[in-house]
Scaffold this motif. Structure first.
Motif, PDB file in Angstrom:
ATOM      1  N   ILE A 193     -33.317  11.464  -8.111  1.00 15.88           N
ATOM      2  CA  ILE A 193     -34.201  10.321  -7.841  1.00 15.88           C
ATOM      3  C   ILE A 193     -34.498  10.193  -6.346  1.00 15.88           C
ATOM      4  CG2 ILE A 193     -34.381   7.792  -7.953  1.00 15.88           C
ATOM      5  CD1 ILE A 193     -33.245   7.974 -10.759  1.00 15.88           C
TER       6      ILE A 193
ATOM      7  N   PHE B 196     -36.811  12.999  -5.421  1.00 12.66           N
ATOM      8  CA  PHE B 196     -38.161  12.778  -5.934  1.00 12.66           C
ATOM      9  C   PHE B 196     -38.920  11.788  -5.041  1.00 12.66           C
ATOM     10  CE2 PHE B 196     -41.015  10.334  -8.797  1.00 12.66           C
ATOM     11  CZ  PHE B 196     -41.861  11.363  -9.166  1.00 12.66           C
ATOM     12  N   LEU B 197     -38.244  10.707  -4.646  1.00 11.20           N
ATOM     13  CA  LEU B 197     -38.918   9.696  -3.817  1.00 11.20           C
ATOM     14  C   LEU B 197     -39.255  10.260  -2.433  1.00 11.20           C
ATOM     15  CD1 LEU B 197     -36.927   6.508  -4.847  1.00 11.20           C
ATOM     16  CD2 LEU B 197     -39.217   7.211  -5.565  1.00 11.20           C
TER      17      LEU B 197
ATOM     18  N   ILE C  48     -42.233  12.501  -2.888  1.00  6.12           N
ATOM     19  CA  ILE C  48     -43.473  11.741  -3.083  1.00  6.12           C
ATOM     20  C   ILE C  48     -44.005  11.288  -1.723  1.00  6.12           C
ATOM     21  CG2 ILE C  48     -44.292   9.451  -3.814  1.00  6.12           C
ATOM     22  CD1 ILE C  48     -44.462  11.288  -6.094  1.00  6.12           C
TER      23      ILE C  48
ATOM     24  N   GLY D 193     -45.328  14.057   0.424  1.00  8.53           N
ATOM     25  CA  GLY D 193     -46.443  14.832  -0.140  1.00  8.53           C
ATOM     26  C   GLY D 193     -46.012  16.216  -0.598  1.00  8.53           C
ATOM     27  N   LEU D 194     -44.767  16.337  -1.032  1.00  8.51           N
ATOM     28  CA  LEU D 194     -44.261  17.660  -1.420  1.00  8.51           C
ATOM     29  C   LEU D 194     -44.259  17.897  -2.933  1.00  8.51           C
ATOM     30  CD1 LEU D 194     -41.294  18.020   1.087  1.00  8.51           C
ATOM     31  CD2 LEU D 194     -43.332  19.448   0.983  1.00  8.51           C
TER      32      LEU D 194
END
Lengths: 427, 276
Positions: free
Chosen positions: B125, B128-129, B132, B135-136
């Motif tokens: 998590i 992932f954040l 985000i 921009g990956l």
């Protein structure tokens, strides 16, 4: 070849540029990201997504993935509030849960601008109507249908059984070591055996809650009506089903019907269209279709509505709304229904479209008519539209499967389901 | 003598029978997938002996027209680059850890081991954040970096033990002949540790190649890899077994020649080929 520093740096820069290409694409303006899970409609939509860009100038990155992949990704996207998805696949059964978690936004402001608003069937539209607001726009409604081997039923002088009791009587006559009489979804899960079992429940007058429509959500799954329904479901599968039917789900049913190992099934219309298609089924020319059987309390074919919604975190809700309008327009859906094996459309006028009638009539003359007949007998809350239906459906499904596999008696299974419902309702 | 001979033959026969049983256990699923890949939809679950000539290449043609070849290429690209970068960074790091008198080597070894032991789901998590915001998501660099969290600790850990077996005298003699430490590593140490280097690269590549979890979370349409792409043949209405079988073959086949070539090195590496 000698490596120079300049050459090495140039090479690294070129590699970085190539590797970062997808990132640049995402950064461009006038784009929306669409995340859907694989179905004939969504795959067809991805194939013609360039048409949307031609019409609107908005590029739609349509990502169609397997359902399990979708669920993992969308849960992260929603919980992270990332804004990376502008249009999301919303199964009607999930709409309440996602609404309550504030993961999706209402689409009421965009409804008047929908290209084919008046052509969308009211039932599927209403599946997304919660607390007076619309939370999605439907594109498909899979409905329960019966597929059966006409040759085997003809042999015992029977047509498609009208009731579950008739089905049991026919099953007794046609069941053999070579061809099992009936296969139904038995694997536990709100989308698996709980797609099928409510058809039995409702046919015998059973229900999940004391008065769902009136708002009395007292659990009522341990009623005598539900017990009768469970007993006939178990009798059909355990005595007249194929070996291992206790874990069957739609892939096993599709395969065994296509290969002539089973004579009758009730499945979603999308699956039935594969069972009767000569391109995928060895026994297509022997297949008949009908609306699912009923019982003393009538008939309630299963229904599963799928639609599109806009995540609360979308960065381009206006672009998303334009995409949904285009994607659910009768013209777009017609194109998809012609290109793909897609009969689950919810645009009413398409059932009378000449080209579609010809296309699907070639597979089975009655296909579209039987689907419409079944659709007309469905109820929107076939599976209750509740935020915690996932958990409730799973709990009932586990107990129904346990009874089928002999772990508990039908009575004990329903009592256990009732207890779990009461516990879940207390949260 | 006859009795002994009989006992010997019986033992040998039972050994061969056991080997054949194990072979069947290993090969039959592959054979089954191969047959599935060549069967038309109408004969997918029909026993092959009932219609042995009912074969088609339609599933292969279907796969060729789908997005799967792109996913396969993505797998090659990301697993390959992650492995190369891990080797470039990890081999010198392992050399330093194995041969220098750094303080905190014990801590470093534990940190590396913990990185290997940590289940990816534990940090997905936050990862992932971060991705985000950076921009990956759905980029090759993003996926390669994620893969390096798997491959780099493996390379460092395995090369560390390999380099530890290289006698210090070998390095010292190279240094005395005027080589720099980097030259000694590239020209003397790495060739001497070749089986370990090849084994680390192959194992790193296989870990990245087989990854499902990171690709599931980080990729989207542009960079999706083969293992995730296979799942896309399962829809809510149907399972495209023919395509899944072809895809499984496509994912498995490229690994076989690599493993055959690398087998010697891996065996040597595991049995400690570098002797003092």
């Amino acid at each position: 070849m000698k490596l120079t520093r300049r050459g090495t740096l140039s090479g690294m820069a070129a590699t970085a540029a190539v590797l970062a290409a997808p990132m640049r694409v995402r950064a461009a303006t006038g784009e929306i990201n669409v995340m859907l899970f694989a179905q004939p409609y969504t795959q067809g939509l991805r194939n013609i997504a360039a048409d949307f860009e031609k019409e609107t100038g908005i590029r739609a990155n349509v990502d169609v993935v397997g359902q399990d992949v979708f669920e993992s990704r969308i849960n992260l996207t929603f919980t992270g509030g990332t804004g990376e998805v502008d249009v999301v696949h919303v199964p009607a059964i999930q709409a309440q849960k996602w609404r309550e978690a504030s993961w999706i936004r209402p689409v009421d402001d965009y409804l008047d601008a929908l290209t084919s608003r008046s052509d969308l069937l009211k039932g599927p539209m209403d599946s997304y109507l919660v607390a007076g607001q619309q939370w999605g726009v439907p594109f498909a409604a899979g409905v329960g249908m019966m597929a059966y081997r006409k040759d085997l039923l003809d042999r015992v002088g029977s047509g498609a059984p009208d009731t579950w009791a008739d089905m049991l009587a026919v099953a007794k006559q046609i069941h053999s070591d070579d061809v099992a009489a009936v296969a139904l979804r038995a694997a536990p899960g709100q989308g698996f055996n709980m797609f099928i079992f409510p058809m039995f429940m409702r046919a015998y007058g059973g229900k999940f809650f004391a008065d769902y429509v009136g708002g009395d959500l007292t659990p009522a799954v341990n009623s005598p009506e539900n017990l009768e329904a469970l007993k006939i479901y178990i009798d059909l599968l355990n005595n007249y089903g194929p070996q291992g039917v206790g874990t069957f789900n739609f892939p096993e049913i599709t395969a065994s019907m296509q290969n002539g190992q089973v004579a009758m099934t009730i499945e979603g219309s999308g699956v039935v269209s594969l069972i009767i298609d000569p391109a995928t089924s060895k026994y297509a020319d022997q297949m008949g279709i009908a609306v699912p059987p009923g019982g003393p309390a009538g008939r309630s074919p299963a229904i599963a509505v799928h639609g599109m919604g806009i995540p609360a975190s979308s960065r381009n809700p206006d672009g998303a709304a334009r995409f949904i309008s285009w994607a659910t327009s009768t013209e777009t859906v017609r194109k998809i229904a012609l290109n793909e094996p897609f009969i689950d459309f919810v645009n009413g006028s398409l059932a009378r479209d000449k080209d579609l009638v010809t296309k699907y009539g070639n597979i089975q003359p009655d296909l579209l008519n039987v689907r419409v007949a079944a659709l007309e007998q469905t109820i929107g809350h076939y599976r209750p539209l509740l935020p915690n239906w996932d958990e409730i459906g799973a709990a009932i499904g586990e107990n129904v499967n346990g009874a089928l596999n002999g772990l508990y008696s039908p009575e004990d299974a329903l009592e256990a389901a009732q207890d779990e419902m009461e516990m879940l309702a207390s949260f | 003598m006859d009795d002994k001979s009989f006992a010997y033959r019986a033992k040998k026969a039972s050994g061969i029978a056991m080997m054949l049983a194990f072979l069947a256990f290993a090969v039959l699923p592959i054979l089954w997938v191969l047959i599935l890949s060549l069967r038309p939809a109408t004969a997918l679950f029909e026993p092959i002996w009932e219609s042995p000539t009912n074969l088609t290449f339609d599933n292969f043609r279907g796969i060729a027209d789908s997005g799967f070849p792109r996913a396969l290429l993505n797998s090659f690209l990301t697993a390959g680059i992650a492995t190369i970068l891990s080797m470039i960074v990890g081999v010198p790091a392992a050399f330093a850890l194995a041969k220098s008198r750094l303080r905190g080597k014990f801590v470093a070894s534990w940190v590396l081991l913990l990185l290997r032991m940590a289940p990816p789901v534990g940090f997905v998590i936050p990862l992932f954040l971060i991705y985000i915001n950076a921009g990956l998501i759905d980029t090759y660099p993003g996926l390669i970096m994620a893969y390096m969290t798997l491959t780099l600790p493996l390379v460092v850990w395995s090369m560390w033990t390999t380099f530890a077996q290289i006698p210090n005298e070998l390095i010292e003699s190279a240094l005395m002949d005027g080589a720099s430490l980097a030259k000694a590593l590239v020209l003397v140490v790495i060739p001497a540790a070749r089986p370990g280097v090849v084994a680390a690269a192959i194992l790193g590549f296989l870990i990245a190649w087989n990854d499902f979890f990171f690709a599931l979370i980080i990729t989207r349409g542009s960079t999706v890899t083969a293992p995730v792409s296979i799942m896309n043949f399962i829809s809510s209405d149907s399972v495209d077994w023919g395509s899944i079988a072809v895809a499984a073959i496509c994912v498995t086949l490229p690994i076989i020649p690599v493993m055959v070539i690398a087998n010697r090195y891996i065996v040597q590496s595991l049995s400690g080929a570098v002797k003092g």
